[in-house]
Design an enzyme around this catalytic site. Sequence first.
Site, short mmCIF file in Angstrom:
data_model
loop_
_atom_site.label_atom_id
_atom_site.label_comp_id
_atom_site.label_asym_id
_atom_site.label_seq_id
_atom_site.Cartn_x
_atom_site.Cartn_y
_atom_site.Cartn_z
N MET A 175 -40.86 -28.49 -21.34
CA MET A 175 -40.67 -29.44 -20.23
C MET A 175 -40.84 -28.73 -18.89
SD MET A 175 -37.82 -32.24 -21.31
CE MET A 175 -38.27 -33.61 -22.38
N ASP B 68 -34.95 -28.56 -15.71
CA ASP B 68 -36.17 -28.07 -15.06
C ASP B 68 -35.90 -27.01 -13.98
OD1 ASP B 68 -37.42 -29.91 -16.64
OD2 ASP B 68 -38.12 -31.21 -15.02
O1 F6P Z 1 -36.35 -34.12 -15.46
C1 F6P Z 1 -36.10 -33.46 -16.64
C2 F6P Z 1 -37.09 -33.83 -17.69
O2 F6P Z 1 -36.62 -33.20 -18.82
C3 F6P Z 1 -38.55 -33.51 -17.39
O3 F6P Z 1 -38.92 -32.19 -17.65
C4 F6P Z 1 -39.27 -34.47 -18.29
O4 F6P Z 1 -40.56 -34.74 -17.82
C5 F6P Z 1 -38.41 -35.66 -18.21
O5 F6P Z 1 -37.11 -35.22 -17.95
C6 F6P Z 1 -38.45 -36.52 -19.45
O6 F6P Z 1 -37.54 -37.52 -19.28
P1 F6P Z 1 -37.23 -38.73 -20.26
O7 F6P Z 1 -36.99 -38.13 -21.57
O8 F6P Z 1 -35.99 -39.34 -19.73
O9 F6P Z 1 -38.42 -39.58 -20.21
#
Ligand code: F6P
Length: 346
Positions: free
Chosen positions: A168, A126
């Site tokens: 994301m 991010d």
């Molecule tokens: O923090 C990085 C990130 O890729 C965010 O953009 C996204 O909301 C989140 O992780 C998703 O995380 P997970 O797949 O662990 O639920």
Amino acid sequence: MKIGVLTGGGDCPGLNAVIRAVVRKADAYDSRVVGVRNGWKGLLELAPMDLDIKMVSGILHIGGTIIGTSRTNPFKDPADADRILKNFRLLGLDALVAIGGEDTLGAASRLYEKGLPVVGVPKTIDNDLSGTDFTFGFDTAVSIATDAIDRIHTTAESHNRVMIVEVMGRHAGWIATFAGIAGGADVILIPEMPIDLDEVCDLILRRHSRGKSFSIVVVAEGAQFAEKHGGSGRLIVQETKTDEFGHVRLGGISQLLAEEIEKRTQFETRYVVLGHIQRGGSPTAHDRVLATRFGVFATEMVHRGEFGKMAALQGSQIVAVPLAEATARIKTVDMDLYSIAEEFFG
Ligand code: F6P
């Protein structure tokens, strides 16, 4: 010295490159490295993994993390933080390299205040960590998203459709902005700016009145509808269950957008959610280099006794910045950059 290394939070291309760099640099100092499995959880459950040069051979270009990761929050239960400090001593560790984003490094900062000799390495696709111009993993995610936008372009054009690409970006729209500019998006929607559907539809209608028969909209998963659409402060989520850091699972904004845009413009509209594809697979050459520089520098920081800080990229230099400063606030999109993107809207 005996150095622990852990990877916390969502995985990210380049994690293995950092681990490799830490082990190689530590070896040059005659230090040993222990992998703490699955983030902070590994210091609660005591599951160390000895890492030597042989074990990190051949992992530079591999995605994911060989030591695993989790979203375990060591401050969820106040007793856990003390257990982590106790287990750190039990393992005979002299220092810890914590590779993570705002949550992992926020916890590292608090544990440092409690006496943990820790150094941070900034990781997140991010790119929303303060104190560093870029985190590793971001360039890979942008490359993947740009490639996806390129592919969406041809099918959008063939079918005369509006296509929404959801990328994301929980709190900040860095991936959307970079990939949107690189992929020639006609509208880019980010968490920093509430979505005004009237403006979005005007831009699309204007573009189509110029003879274009398709449009590409890039939206960050954390973008929210403006107050007039009843959206201000309301994230679009897949489920309301939160992780240990209080984050909900985002996703779905592109579907709602597609419905609204089709209804308002009468143009056939489709959406695609890129999701974890952006986080998987091999890191780009840029991320391999950045991750390697971070890993080497972090190990040097350990040997200098420079704890409570994070290796960071500022300009072309790697420097040490206090963890407390890096995790105090989210780094949101540079509005000068966003205004460059806006030049190409509509
Ligand atoms: O923090 C990085 C990130 O890729 C965010 O953009 C996204 O909301 C989140 O992780 C998703 O995380 P997970 O797949 O662990 O639920």
